[in-house]
Design a protein around this motif. Structure first.
Motif, mmCIF file in Angstrom:
data_model
loop_
_atom_site.group_PDB
_atom_site.id
_atom_site.type_symbol
_atom_site.label_atom_id
_atom_site.label_comp_id
_atom_site.label_asym_id
_atom_site.label_seq_id
_atom_site.Cartn_x
_atom_site.Cartn_y
_atom_site.Cartn_z
ATOM 1 N N LYS A 119 34.122 36.511 36.266
ATOM 2 C CA LYS A 119 35.490 36.006 36.073
ATOM 3 C C LYS A 119 35.479 34.580 36.604
ATOM 4 C CE LYS A 119 38.939 39.653 35.978
ATOM 5 N NZ LYS A 119 38.483 40.846 36.690
ATOM 6 N N ASN B 116 45.769 33.600 49.891
ATOM 7 C CA ASN B 116 44.867 33.004 48.921
ATOM 8 C C ASN B 116 44.656 33.888 47.720
ATOM 9 O OD1 ASN B 116 43.387 30.403 49.654
ATOM 10 N ND2 ASN B 116 43.507 31.522 51.566
ATOM 11 N N ARG C 278 34.986 35.710 40.454
ATOM 12 C CA ARG C 278 33.931 36.602 40.941
ATOM 13 C C ARG C 278 32.757 36.673 39.998
ATOM 14 N NH1 ARG C 278 36.053 42.030 41.368
ATOM 15 N NH2 ARG C 278 36.852 41.169 43.280
ATOM 16 N N GLU D 181 31.916 36.078 45.567
ATOM 17 C CA GLU D 181 33.347 35.829 45.450
ATOM 18 C C GLU D 181 33.544 34.324 45.541
ATOM 19 O OE1 GLU D 181 35.491 38.209 44.977
ATOM 20 O OE2 GLU D 181 34.400 40.006 45.551
ATOM 21 N N GLU E 40 43.000 30.574 29.484
ATOM 22 C CA GLU E 40 42.562 31.514 30.516
ATOM 23 C C GLU E 40 43.511 31.516 31.687
ATOM 24 O OE1 GLU E 40 37.685 31.655 30.448
ATOM 25 O OE2 GLU E 40 38.735 30.535 31.994
ATOM 26 N N ARG E 41 44.002 30.318 32.023
ATOM 27 C CA ARG E 41 44.808 30.165 33.227
ATOM 28 C C ARG E 41 46.287 30.401 32.978
ATOM 29 N NH1 ARG E 41 42.731 27.706 37.785
ATOM 30 N NH2 ARG E 41 40.494 27.658 37.655
ATOM 31 N N ASP F 198 42.543 40.947 46.344
ATOM 32 C CA ASP F 198 41.518 41.037 47.374
ATOM 33 C C ASP F 198 40.132 40.942 46.751
ATOM 34 O OD1 ASP F 198 43.267 43.497 49.321
ATOM 35 O OD2 ASP F 198 43.012 41.369 49.672
ATOM 36 N N PRO F 199 39.253 40.173 47.375
ATOM 37 C CA PRO F 199 37.884 40.136 46.857
ATOM 38 C C PRO F 199 37.288 41.536 46.941
ATOM 39 C CG PRO F 199 38.166 38.548 48.609
ATOM 40 C CD PRO F 199 39.416 39.341 48.552
ATOM 41 N N GLY F 200 36.574 41.931 45.929
ATOM 42 C CA GLY F 200 35.995 43.267 45.958
ATOM 43 C C GLY F 200 36.740 44.232 45.058
ATOM 44 N N LEU F 201 37.946 43.854 44.611
ATOM 45 C CA LEU F 201 38.678 44.751 43.716
ATOM 46 C C LEU F 201 38.471 44.328 42.270
ATOM 47 C CD1 LEU F 201 42.070 45.252 45.545
ATOM 48 C CD2 LEU F 201 40.159 46.805 45.399
ATOM 49 N N GLU F 202 38.359 45.322 41.410
ATOM 50 C CA GLU F 202 38.140 45.004 39.998
ATOM 51 C C GLU F 202 39.311 45.475 39.169
ATOM 52 O OE1 GLU F 202 33.508 46.036 39.867
ATOM 53 O OE2 GLU F 202 34.596 46.202 37.978
ATOM 54 N N VAL F 203 39.833 44.610 38.330
ATOM 55 C CA VAL F 203 40.923 45.002 37.446
ATOM 56 C C VAL F 203 40.570 44.597 36.028
ATOM 57 C CG1 VAL F 203 43.336 44.664 36.880
ATOM 58 C CG2 VAL F 203 42.644 44.731 39.256
#
Lengths: 338, 508, 285
Positions: B200, A169, B204, B226, A97-98, A173-178
């Motif tokens: 994830k 960090n 998240r 988050e 995964e990493r 950005d938190p809140g974005l989905e890919v």
């Protein structure tokens, strides 16, 4: 020609297999010396002594060490790298995964280092003999005194506290989905077609890439610089000048491709160091890659994860070493007659 | 819009050891589309019975239901279980369940699922931490789809408290049999108000609200967690507007947020205590040294330095105001007394006694700093401690193998408020948490586990706590505080046991 | 005499040497230089800024850390830790690497093959990862850190010196010594070693810088010197948690490491320029 090329590369690759095998034995032995009981660690805290013993049997911990190694090796080849004690899930899965994140980081850093290093080397060469050269050499000395870990911390200090230009960090950005197609965030974000997502991915990877890359580039600058100096002492350069070729044509047309060889070898042999640098850089930037996982595993003595990731680092290092060997062989006509 | 009045909040918190909470009997005003919360750790597994760790519980509670719930003052109230009766001998618990609870796959929750969760899973051999509490269950008799009797191999008076505790969530038997234990860990399916939409690892979690939930629908349609382990990054996420709420910030950040215009923050005392564990053998076999170590710690200074004075100091292994706390009793900070006690055993600052101490680093804010501060306080009276850093997991392993250092800094969570899950577990030598094991302590603790009369049991714990402090068997330090920063807009009311529920957030 | 003067004309050598010397002096004189004991906590005065920032005070010229300990004193004692580790580790790595290099280069054949394979295996680990793995196996502590650095970095000395030894070995005077009947050991020590000495010293100086960095990395991840020994890496790890409130606490130890490593690098580079006859011939002094 292609066949010969592939044969050379293949031969080099096969040569590293025995070395890698020895490495696996060494790492395995080193980790077994630890006063840690992997069985105890992978069970809930209320486990009774009988349950721990049973787990020890199941994990084969009571067998002699070479049998344990054989067991590990057999399982590893089949893809089973054991179970993570802290996450209680298969190690292979967690590591895979990493892995893409770290590969992406290392590759981008490599490209960055090479671009900056080669450009810097050429630049330094063009100002040779002037005061600028001494200044340039001094600058490389300064940057060389900043290993990747210090650069990473400096970037955090400057860009986290003083000038918040880049995020310090994570990957996005938190809140974005890919949606994850390749596992490589930059590619996946390009696939979404959304500029803001691509921008976010790039801005997050920027600082870690620069920290890793800048730590590597001064060496490339120096090596290319001295290699160009050596190359220019060859007679064909003088002949080219006599024939009326301009400086630029000589440099880019003739000299560079002969001078680049030491840089190629350097990159190959040092890539392992760059890849190892991801350990600290990821930790400092909270970048979710192998390095971060490794640090946590070392702190919690999660043996199977430590083993798996250590071997990945070694495999990558060996791979690039042998690729450098092959490249040197291919690019240097002199070596080929040997 | 109204912010929480911090002073009122603290007063209530201090008085009852609890916090305000918004419960189903209060209506919600207006629907909220999405709330993003910056959270500290990844839940790691979605099998809700697997781990007792406190951090994932808030998240698990959104997807799964517990048989019983707790009110702000930690009294038990019905949830999926509507009635419960403990037999007088403490050997069985009769429960009645609701008949309208559906799992998110549409199947009904019945007593079969209850029996599966609290008994059959262990018999099957599933490695879950829930067995720590419910391993004592010998059988669960399913009388009807809404009625069951739990039987215990030993008297289990705190059975109901355990049903409301960590890792206690009802899972679907049919689903578990279908997906197996690996599937339980990766694809949760529960009866709670939310369903997992996206996960994830270490990044998240997105949860969407179920419309067929049996209970009070929360006002938030989508919850996003988050996962940001670094506290400064959580703060940055809050300040940049990418999250609405950020958990576990440093006290300094809390104070700064409280002064700002767009944000606010609270420091909420919760049912969690920080203390120093003591071994009964080795260097600490000498009572003088134990008491000297205890008197040498300036708890108020620790609270002031590392918690901005917000953490209440404690003298007993429980939270102020909770049952089991001896009344009108305290333990003084008295370094002079420490020196006296040490001198009586032949030690002084010139000739210090040496011992070993372990601490975590980063497990909770200020842990490493506190441990180092304590080491220095000890040095000043003549105790030289060698400090090592370990992880929480290593603590259990060292304790189990008897290799835990003489002292260690530890944090203890007790969402139930019952002293059995504080003192009882800390000192019952059959449990993996006990560090101070002597025959006297065991003789005093064991009977309390099977004492069915509530008042007698609590009184027993009060006396036990007084005895333990008198013997220097533990050095309680402070009551932990949970810090939460939030963007002004939604108002927020957390539980005293540290969980935040989506019920607790409403738009003003 | 001439030699020394020409040494002084190299700016890198002089500046690097001066600063490195300063760091060493700090390390040696730490107990007298530092205003406070590095572990003295003052819990009422934590995270104080340096004297030039608002709220700074002269009592703590460079401020305090999260436990109220004086930053200046910790930096000075951190220099002591860094230098102790670096000197011991560099000597150790040099000794181990040099011995193996001389054996490999001089005897050639099987010995060379074995040692070269050993180096190859060692080099298949990224250095940072290897040192951490060694610490996991050896345990934490100052001596373990030194041992780990020795065990990782000997390869650097070995590789470079081996080729130097091979070059020197081919020289006439060496063959002459063997011809005359001197024993291997004597030939190595008397004839070969003095020729490789300049390179050795240069590498030593560079290794000092590397050792400082490795020690800092190990104490940063809490796998280095014990917690009650002041170390720059530990200072960085502590300061990072509070970096928004107290950025100076993070900047100062970073600066300390940077300056120290730079000075040793400059000194080493300068030494190489001054001692290498080829460079001197080209007038690159």
């Amino acid at each position: 020609m292609i066949k010969a090329l592939l044969r050379i590369v293949a031969r080099r690759l096969f040569a590293i297999v025995p070395v890698f095998a020895v490495v696996t034995v060494l790492v395995f032995a080193a980790l077994r010396i630890l006063p840690v009981d992997p069985a105890q660690m992978s069970l809930p805290p209320s486990a009774t002594i009988e349950q721990v013993e049973a787990k020890r049997e199941e994990m084969g911990l009571n067998k002699p060490i070479w049998q344990q190694y054989a067991l590990w090796a057999r399982r590893a080849v089949a893809g089973d790298l054991g179970e993570s004690a802290q996450y209680r899930m298969p190690t292979a899965k967690g590591v895979l995964e990493r892995l893409p994140a770290t590969i992406e980081l290392a590759m981008c850093a490599l490209v960055f280092a090479v671009v900056v290093g080669v450009a810097g080397g050429i630049l330094l060469f063009t100002v040779r003999g002037t005061a600028l050269e001494s200044l340039g050499m001094a600058l490389t000395s300064v940057v060389m005194a900043l290993p990747d870990f210090l650069l990473a911390l400096l970037f955090i200090l400057v860009f986290g506290v003083m000038l918040p230009l880049f995020p310090v960090n994570g990957r996005l950005d938190p809140g974005l989905e890919v949606p994850s197609h390749t596992g490589f965030l930059l590619l996946d974000s390009l696939l979404t077609g959304d500029v803001s997502i691509v921008a976010s991915a790039i801005s997050h990877i920027a600082l870690p890439v620069m920290a890793l890359g800048l730590a590597f580039s001064p060496t490339i600058v120096r090596v290319l610089h001295s290699s160009l100096i050596n190359t220019y002492q060859q007679s064909y350069i003088r002949q080219a000048r006599l024939r009326g070729l301009s400086d630029r044509e000589i440099l880019f047309g003739q000299a560079l491709k002969n001078a680049i060889l030491p840089v190629v070898i350097l990159v190959g042999t040092q890539f392992g160091g760059l890849f190892g640098g991801t350990l600290l850089v990821e930790m400092i930037f909270s970048f979710p890659g192998l390095g971060n996982l490794m640090v946590k595993a070392m702190q919690t003595a999660d043996l199977s994860v430590i083993m798996a990731i250590a071997l990945i680092y070694c495999a990558v290092t060996l791979l690039f070493n042998s690729l450098a060997d092959a490249a040197a062989y291919l690019l240097n006509p002199k070596l080929r007659t040997a | 819009m109204k912010d929480i009045d911090r002073r009122l909040f603290m007063k209530l918190a201090g008085a009852a050891g609890c916090a305000l909470v918004l419960r189903p009997d209060l209506s919600f005003a207006g629907e909220i589309d999405n709330i993003s919360i910056a959270w500290m750790t990844d839940p790691v597994t979605w099998d809700p019975n697997q781990r007792l760790s406190p951090d994932p519980q808030s998240i698990l509670k959104t997807v799964f239901d517990q048989p019983l719930d707790q009110t702000p003052d930690l009294t038990l109230v019905p949830s999926v279980v509507t009635e419960w009766k403990l037999a007088d001998d403490g050997l069985s618990l009769h429960v009645k369940l609701r008949d309208d609870v559906k799992f998110s796959d549409g199947t009904r929750l019945t007593a079969e699922d209850f029996a599966y969760t609290y008994h059959q899973r262990f018999v099957k051999g599933d490695q879950v931490d829930l067995v720590v509490g419910f391993g004592v269950v010998s059988d669960i008799e399913v009388i009807s789809p809404t009625e069951a009797v739990m039987r215990f191999s030993k008297p289990f008076p705190t059975a109901a408290q355990w049903l409301a505790f960590s890792a206690s969530y009802i899972v679907s038997k049919a689903y578990a049999e279908k997906v197996g234990i690996q599937g339980m860990q990766t694809n949760p399916m529960g009866s709670g108000p939310y369903m997992l939409k996206e996960y994830k690892r270490d990044s998240r979690i997105v949860l969407t609200r179920r419309d067929d939930y049996w209970g009070e629908k929360p006002s938030i349609k989508q919850l996003t967690f988050e996962i940001i382990p670094d506290p400064t990054a959580r703060l940055a996420a809050l300040e940049s507007g990418t999250v609405d709420i950020a958990m576990e910030l440093s006290i300094r950040d809390v104070k700064r947020l409280q002064k700002s215009g767009n944000f606010n923050a609270i420091a909420n005392p919760i049912a969690r205590i920080i203390y120093v564990t003591i071994r009964a053998d080795g260097t600490f076999a000498d009572r003088n040294i134990r008491l000297a170590a205890a008197h040498a710690v300036d708890k108020k200074l620790l609270s002031k330095a590392f918690f901005g004075g917000e953490a209440a100091t404690i003298d007993f292994p429980t939270v102020p105001g909770m049952p089991g706390s001896p009344k009108n009793s305290s333990f003084a900070y008295d370094p002079a007394k420490s020196k006296e006690l040490l001198a009586a055993s032949g030690y002084s600052t010139d000739k210090p006694v040496t011992l070993s101490m372990a601490t975590t680093n980063g497990q909770f804010p200020g842990d490493y700093d506190m441990a180092r501060a304590i080491v220095t306080m000890w040095e000043k009276v003549g105790i030289k401690a060698n400090l090592t850093v370990i992880t929480e997991a290593q603590w259990y392993e060292l304790n189990a193998s008897g290799k835990l250092p003489d002292a260690s800094l530890f944090v203890w969570e007790n969402g139930t408020g019952d002293p059995e899950l504080f003192t009882g577990h800390m000192f019952n030598e059959e449990m993996p948490f006990a560090t101070y094991r002597t025959p006297e302590v065991t003789a005093r603790v064991k009977p309390l586990f099977s004492e069915p009369n509530y008042e007698k049991r609590i009184k027993g714990y009060e006396e036990l706590n007084a005895y333990l402090i008198d013997e220097g068997a533990i050095i309680p330090l402070v009551q932990a505080i949970q810090t939460i920063g939030y963007r002004k807009g939604p108002t927020l009311t957390p539980w005293a046991n540290g969980g935040i529920g989506p019920f607790a957030i409403k738009s003003a | 005499m001439m030699r020394i003067w020409s040494w002084l004309s190299d700016p890198g050598l002089v500046i690097g040497g001066a600063i490195a010397g300063l760091v060493l002096a700090c390390a040696v004189c730490a107990p007298w230089l530092a205003p406070y004991h590095p572990n003295d906590q003052d819990l009422l005065y934590i995270l104080a800024p340096p004297v030039w920032a608002p709220d700074g005070a002269a009592e703590h010229l460079l401020g305090t850390d999260s436990l109220g300990r004086d930053t200046l004193s910790r930096l000075i004692f951190g220099a002591r830790t860094a230098m102790e580790v670096a000197v011991a580790a560099s000597f150790g790595a040099m000794a181990l690497g040099a011995v193996l290099a001389h054996l490999a280069g001089y005897f050639g054949g099987r010995v060379d093959w074995l040692i070269s394979r050993l180096v190859e295996i060692w080099l298949s680990f990224p250095p940072v990862v290897l040192s951490m793995l060694l610490i996991i196996g050896l345990g934490v502590g100052t001596d373990k850190v030194i041992l780990a650095i020795v065990l990782v970095d000997w390869t650097r000395f070995c590789r470079v010196l081996r080729s130097e030894v091979q070059v020197v070995r081919g020289q006439d005077y060496v063959s002459f010594a063997r011809l005359v009947g001197f024993a291997h050991m004597r030939v190595i020590v008397r004839e070969i070693f003095p020729a490789t000495l300049p390179m050795l010293i240069t590498l030593f100086s560079l290794q000092m810088g590397i050792s400082v960095v490795v020690e800092a990395i190990l104490s940063f991840v809490a796998m280095g010197v014990p917690a009650d020994v002041p170390a720059w890496g530990q200072m960085i790890a502590d300061a990072r948690i509070n970096m928004f409130d107290a950025p100076w606490g993070l900047a100062l130890p970073i600066l300390a490491i940077f300056v120290t490593v730079l000075s040793f690098n400059l000194f080493g580079d300068g030494l190489r320029r001054v001692l290498d006859p080829r460079h001197r011939a080209n007038g690159h002094v």
